[in-house]
Design an enzyme around this catalytic site. Structure first.
Site, PDB file in Angstrom:
ATOM      1  N   ARG A 275       0.839  -1.197   0.000  1.00 27.58           N
ATOM      2  CA  ARG A 275       0.000   0.000   0.000  1.00 27.58           C
ATOM      3  C   ARG A 275       0.875   1.248   0.000  1.00 27.58           C
ATOM      4  NH1 ARG A 275      -3.404  -1.996  -1.996  1.00 27.58           N
ATOM      5  NH2 ARG A 275      -5.517  -2.535  -1.389  1.00 27.58           N
TER       6      ARG A 275
ATOM      7  N   GLU B 181      -2.323   7.868  -6.091  1.00 23.89           N
ATOM      8  CA  GLU B 181      -2.478   7.130  -7.345  1.00 23.89           C
ATOM      9  C   GLU B 181      -3.714   7.612  -8.092  1.00 23.89           C
ATOM     10  OE1 GLU B 181      -2.412   2.900  -6.735  1.00 23.89           O
ATOM     11  OE2 GLU B 181      -0.465   2.917  -5.734  1.00 23.89           O
TER      12      GLU B 181
ATOM     13  N   HIS C 287       1.019  -0.233 -10.035  1.00 25.16           N
ATOM     14  CA  HIS C 287       0.085  -1.017  -9.218  1.00 25.16           C
ATOM     15  C   HIS C 287      -0.337  -2.292  -9.961  1.00 25.16           C
ATOM     16  CE1 HIS C 287      -2.839  -0.463  -5.630  1.00 25.16           C
ATOM     17  NE2 HIS C 287      -2.588  -1.745  -5.830  1.00 25.16           N
TER      18      HIS C 287
END
Length: 524
Positions: free
Chosen positions: A231, A260, A278
């Site tokens: 994370r 993000e 990601h």
């Protein structure tokens, strides 16, 4: 016919499941917040991944919404308190992409150790800089795991296969489970000092945010490599950039970022830094797994009322729900109290039921209590995953029933055993609502409020006045004030409901009051 909106890209297999089960489904990806607000009122269910963010404004406009399904594990893009207040169940698929994410972390380790991205770019540019890219072996290196749960455990297994030494920091990891995994359990300070490579596998919570702070990064070995596929926000990105530039940090590989989509970031362009957008869960297998799971879970809920992998609702049948609902509330809140009152590795959790509640199906209540205990450190835990997570970490969970209760019609008691001893808490349902009725063996009667202050002190004259005055000076309004004690002048506790959350400075001042043993800010 129930209607479901798929707001992020999802495998076509999920659409097939919805339609086969008689659910009307629309696919509208890339919606702006305003566009989502405009259409969400037409749907009973919403499926998202990480891009769509159902915040309080979206949920407020979702007048018919009953369930939000997250295809994946992380739910930081969903406003769970707002969903709960609106009666919207939030589900995730906690185990569908574990192997894929773990493999991505291992891939990052290889990329850093052998400088693969830079070597690839250089070679394809025709430079043939063979002497420039001197790598390091992973063999015999020490890997430091921050977080040893499902994904961390898979990374550990792969690293041991590479003949690495693995040390792990995880407050919920027992010594027995560590031995079973083949890792050495250590405190964070020791991990920082020993690890050649550090990889993070923990959710983002108040306790884990910037766990690799500037201070902690400075404690690492010179040349350490850091991998974050968990994370964004677990690492101080500014401090990491400085460490990469100074050479103290040898290399870093990130799949996740504090903001993000990360179109720009302080780490971009740093020396020996590798980034991916990601991709942790981005394999065909993982995408298929989470898509199938979320479609089945939402279909079951909309058609039968069955609740699976819910983060804000117990897993109970429609028939059991009315009778269990008040006891689920007291079990989960009591567990949350227990979880916030322990700081050391949990070895065992015992949940005891007394009186009328002992005659019910208490399995959902035990799961709710356990989820409450674990949630302060594992934000994404839910009633379904809590027992598996506890077992994974070697936490012994026991359950007992006693059909007689000497004082209350029904009583729930949670006893947590840590490496430092035991702490016990009891609660009941009074006037239809959950109440705290015992802490540290002291009787009291306190409601659960969103923000509370716990103080353990010696029962001496002037304490209550001093505490009240200190809260008043800090602008913290008292909503409720409940006391318990063993005897005059002996051990006592105060549970204070407050309208404003006390900050660390105020907590330190209260801790400094004469006769105060312990102070904690609680949230429910």
């Amino acid at each position: 016919m129930p209607r479901v909106l798929i707001a992020d890209s999802l495998s076509p297999a999920a659409v097939d499941i919805f339609r086969q089960r008689g659910i009307d489904v629309d696919i509208k990806t890339g919606l702006s917040k305003e566009d989502l607000i405009a259409v969400i009122g037409d749907y009973d269910g919403l499926v998202v991944r990480s891009d769509t963010k159902p915040n309080k404004d979206v949920i407020a406009a979702a007048k018919n919404l009953k369930v939000i399904g997250r295809a994946g594990i992380g739910v930081d893009n969903i406003d769970i308190p707002a969903a709960t207040a609106a009666g919207v169940v939030v589900m995730n698929t906690p185990f569908g992409n574990s192997i894929t994410t773990a493999e991505h972390a291992i891939a990052m380790m290889f990329a850093l150790a052998r400088q693969l991205p830079a070597a690839d770019a250089s070679t394809q540019a025709g430079k043939w800089e063979k002497n420039r890219f001197m790598g390091v072996e992973l063999y015999a290196k020490t890997l430091g795991l921050i977080g040893a749960g499902n994904i961390g455990g898979i990374v550990a297994d792969r690293a041991l296969g590479l003949k690495m030494k693995v040390v792990a920091y995880d407050p919920f990891l027992s010594e027995e489970r560590a031995v079973e995994m083949g890792v050495e359990k250590v405190e964070l300070e020791e991990l920082l000092a020993r690890a050649d490579i550090i990889t993070l596998h923990t959710p983002l919570t108040d306790k884990t945010r910037n766990i690799l702070s500037a201070e902690n990064l400075a404690k690492t070995k010179k040349g350490v490599m850091i991998v974050n596929c968990a994370r964004g926000g677990l690492v101080d990105e500014v401090a990491l950039r400085a460490g990469l530039e100074s050479g103290h940090i040898g290399a870093a590989g990130f799949d996740v970022f504090s903001v993000e989509p990360a179109k720009e970031n302080v780490l971009f362009g740093a020396p020996n830094f590798v980034a991916t957008p990601h991709l942790g869960a981005s394999t065909n297998e993982a995408q298929e797994n989470v898509a199938l799971q979320v479609a089945e879970q939402i279909s079951d809920y909309l058609l039968t009322g069955a609740v699976t992998n819910a983060l804000n609702s117990p897993s109970v049948t429609a028939e059991e729900a009315p009778r269990l609902k008040p006891y689920v509330a007291v079990a989960e809140k009591l567990g949350a109290l227990a979880g916030q009152m322990v700081d050391f590795g949990i070895k065992a959790v015992d949940i005891a039921f007394e009186g009328e509640v002992a005659k019910l199906n208490v399995k959902p209540l035990s799961a709710a209590a356990l989820a409450g205990v674990l949630r302060p450190m594992l934000a994404e835990i839910n009633m379904v995953s809590a027992p598996a997570v506890a077992k994974e970490r070697g936490i012994v969970v026991s359950e007992s029933r006693q059909e007689d209760s000497p004082v209350y019609e029904s009583l729930v008691r949670i006893t947590v055993t840590t490496e430092k001893g035991k702490r016990s808490f009891a609660g009941s349902v009074i006037a239809g609502g959950p109440r705290i009725v015992e802490v540290k063996g002291m009787d009291l009667d306190a409601p659960f409020l969103p923000r509370m202050l716990y103080v353990n002190n010696l029962d001496k004259p002037g304490f209550i006045g001093a505490l009240g005055g200190m809260l008043g000076e800090a602008g913290v309004n008292i909503a409720t004030f409940n006391l318990g004690r063993i005897d005059a002048g002996d051990d006592a506790i105060a549970l204070v409901g407050v309208d404003q959350a006390p900050d660390d400075k105020l907590l330190a001042k209260i801790q400094a009051l004469p006769h105060v043993k312990e102070v904690r800010a609680l949230r429910f």
